[in-house]
Design a protein around this motif. Structure first.
Motif, PDB file in Angstrom:
ATOM      1  N   GLY A  48      45.421  42.858  44.292  1.00 50.59           N
ATOM      2  CA  GLY A  48      45.443  43.414  45.396  1.00 50.59           C
ATOM      3  C   GLY A  48      46.798  44.266  45.691  1.00 50.59           C
ATOM      4  N   ASN A  49      46.776  45.345  46.648  1.00 48.92           N
ATOM      5  CA  ASN A  49      48.012  45.821  47.074  1.00 48.92           C
ATOM      6  C   ASN A  49      48.549  46.622  45.965  1.00 48.92           C
ATOM      7  OD1 ASN A  49      49.480  46.576  49.424  1.00 48.92           O
ATOM      8  ND2 ASN A  49      50.980  44.993  49.022  1.00 48.92           N
ATOM      9  N   ASN A  50      48.126  47.021  44.915  1.00 50.54           N
ATOM     10  CA  ASN A  50      48.875  47.597  43.816  1.00 50.54           C
ATOM     11  C   ASN A  50      48.541  49.025  43.554  1.00 50.54           C
ATOM     12  OD1 ASN A  50      46.380  47.427  42.906  1.00 50.54           O
ATOM     13  ND2 ASN A  50      46.835  46.544  40.884  1.00 50.54           N
ATOM     14  N   GLY A  51      47.836  49.480  44.558  1.00 54.13           N
ATOM     15  CA  GLY A  51      47.290  50.935  44.408  1.00 54.13           C
ATOM     16  C   GLY A  51      46.585  51.482  43.345  1.00 54.13           C
ATOM     17  N   GLY A  57      42.355  50.949  41.419  1.00 56.97           N
ATOM     18  CA  GLY A  57      41.374  50.409  41.258  1.00 56.97           C
ATOM     19  C   GLY A  57      40.564  49.948  42.824  1.00 56.97           C
ATOM     20  N   LEU A  58      40.403  48.669  42.848  1.00 55.88           N
ATOM     21  CA  LEU A  58      39.810  47.802  43.847  1.00 55.88           C
ATOM     22  C   LEU A  58      40.577  46.499  44.181  1.00 55.88           C
ATOM     23  CD1 LEU A  58      38.022  45.417  42.499  1.00 55.88           C
ATOM     24  CD2 LEU A  58      36.460  47.406  42.175  1.00 55.88           C
ATOM     25  N   THR A  59      40.222  46.046  45.190  1.00 56.42           N
ATOM     26  CA  THR A  59      40.964  44.593  45.410  1.00 56.42           C
ATOM     27  C   THR A  59      39.812  43.596  45.530  1.00 56.42           C
ATOM     28  OG1 THR A  59      42.502  45.896  46.743  1.00 56.42           O
ATOM     29  CG2 THR A  59      42.311  43.395  47.323  1.00 56.42           C
ATOM     30  N   GLY A  60      40.264  42.133  44.793  1.00 55.43           N
ATOM     31  CA  GLY A  60      39.317  41.061  44.970  1.00 55.43           C
ATOM     32  C   GLY A  60      39.311  40.234  46.049  1.00 55.43           C
ATOM     33  N   ILE A  61      38.859  39.446  46.448  1.00 56.69           N
ATOM     34  CA  ILE A  61      38.833  38.464  47.770  1.00 56.69           C
ATOM     35  C   ILE A  61      40.149  37.894  47.508  1.00 56.69           C
ATOM     36  CG2 ILE A  61      37.857  36.379  48.817  1.00 56.69           C
ATOM     37  CD1 ILE A  61      36.149  38.812  48.796  1.00 56.69           C
ATOM     38  N   ASN A  62      40.543  37.417  46.332  1.00 58.09           N
ATOM     39  CA  ASN A  62      42.072  36.866  46.064  1.00 58.09           C
ATOM     40  C   ASN A  62      42.609  38.015  45.593  1.00 58.09           C
ATOM     41  OD1 ASN A  62      41.292  33.644  46.829  1.00 58.09           O
ATOM     42  ND2 ASN A  62      39.795  34.428  45.512  1.00 58.09           N
TER      43      ASN A  62
END
Length: 206
Positions: free
Chosen positions: A81-84, A86-91
C-alpha cells in the motif's frame, strides 16, 4: 485501533502460487531468512535461503504462479500500500507465504492440499509466525483426512480461512467443502459488493 498491517504477521496462501516478482507483491512476499529442511509424509525437503514457499506439484521450493488466481487473492490480502503503484491490499504490510497445489488449470488433488497444510504446520514449528491460511477454493464432498488436517492447524493457533463459494446457494442446506467443516478454527467468508451487501453470486449461510 486502525492498522495497515505488520511485516511480523505471516499469511499462508494455498492456491496456484504467487508471482513473487510482481511490483505489488514482491515486498510482501515471504522469503526464508536461511536454508531449512522439512520432512513431510516421510519425504525430506530442503529449501534454500530466500525461498518463497513450496510447490507440491513439482516437489520444489518454488511456488511461482502459472495461473494467476493465487496472485489475485494474495493481492487482496496484501498488495503493498501507499506506493503509487497498482492497487492496495487489506494489509499494506504483511508477509505472504505461498504453497502451490493447484496447477495452471486451477486443478489439484486433496493429498497435495493436505501436504501444504502439513508444511504450514511444520514451518510454524520452525518459528515462522503463520497466523492463518487462505483457501479460496472448494469442491468435492466431505473428507475426514482434510478435516483432520485443518483441525491440526488449530493446535498451533492457525486459522483456516475458506471461501463460501460462488453458486448463490445456502451452505446450511447444501454443504460445500472445505467451507462447511464444523471446526472452531475455520472461518467461511462470503463475497460482498462495494456497498457491503452480499454479492449476487456468493453462497450464504449462518
Amino acid at each position: 485501533k486502525l492498522s495497515t498491517g505488520s511485516s511480523r504477521v505471516v499469511v499462508a496462501v494455498l492456491d496456484t502460487g504467487i508471482d513473487y516478482t510482481h511490483q505489488d507483491l514482491a515486498a510482501n512476499s515471504w522469503a526464508s531468512s536461511k536454508a531449512f529442511s522439512q520432512t513431510i509424509d516421510g519425504v525430506s525437503i530442503n529449501c534454500a535461503q530466500g525461498t518463497h514457499g513450496y510447490n507440491t506439484i513439482t516437489g520444489k521450493c518454488d511456488p511461482m504462479d502459472d495461473e494467476g488466481h493465487g496472485s489475485h487473492v494474495s493481492g487482496t490480502i496484501g498488495a503493498v500500500g501507499n506506493n503509487g503503484v497498482g492497487l492496495t491490499g487489506i494489509n499494506w504490510s504483511v508477509q505472504i507465504l505461498a504453497y502451490k497445489w493447484l496447477d495452471s488449470t486451477g486443478s489439484g488433488t486433496e493429498s497435495d492440499a493436505i501436504t501444504c497444510l502439513d508444511f504450514v504446520k511444520a514451518t510454524k514449528h520452525l518459528g515462522t509466525n503463520i497466523v492463518a491460511t487462505n483457501n479460496s477454493w472448494g469442491g468435492g464432498g466431505f473428507s475426514q483426512a482434510l478435516s483432520d488436517a485443518i483441525q491440526a492447524q488449530q493446535e498451533d493457533g492457525i486459522l483456516f480461512i475458506a471461501a463460501a463459494e460462488n453458486d448463490f446457494s445456502d451452505n446450511d442446506v447444501s454443504p460445500v467443502y472445505p467451507a462447511d467443516y464444523f471446526l472452531p478454527n475455520l472461518i467461511s467468508v462470503a463475497a460482498t459488493t462495494r456497498f457491503d451487501q452480499l454479492a449476487a453470486f456468493s453462497d450464504l449461510g449462518r
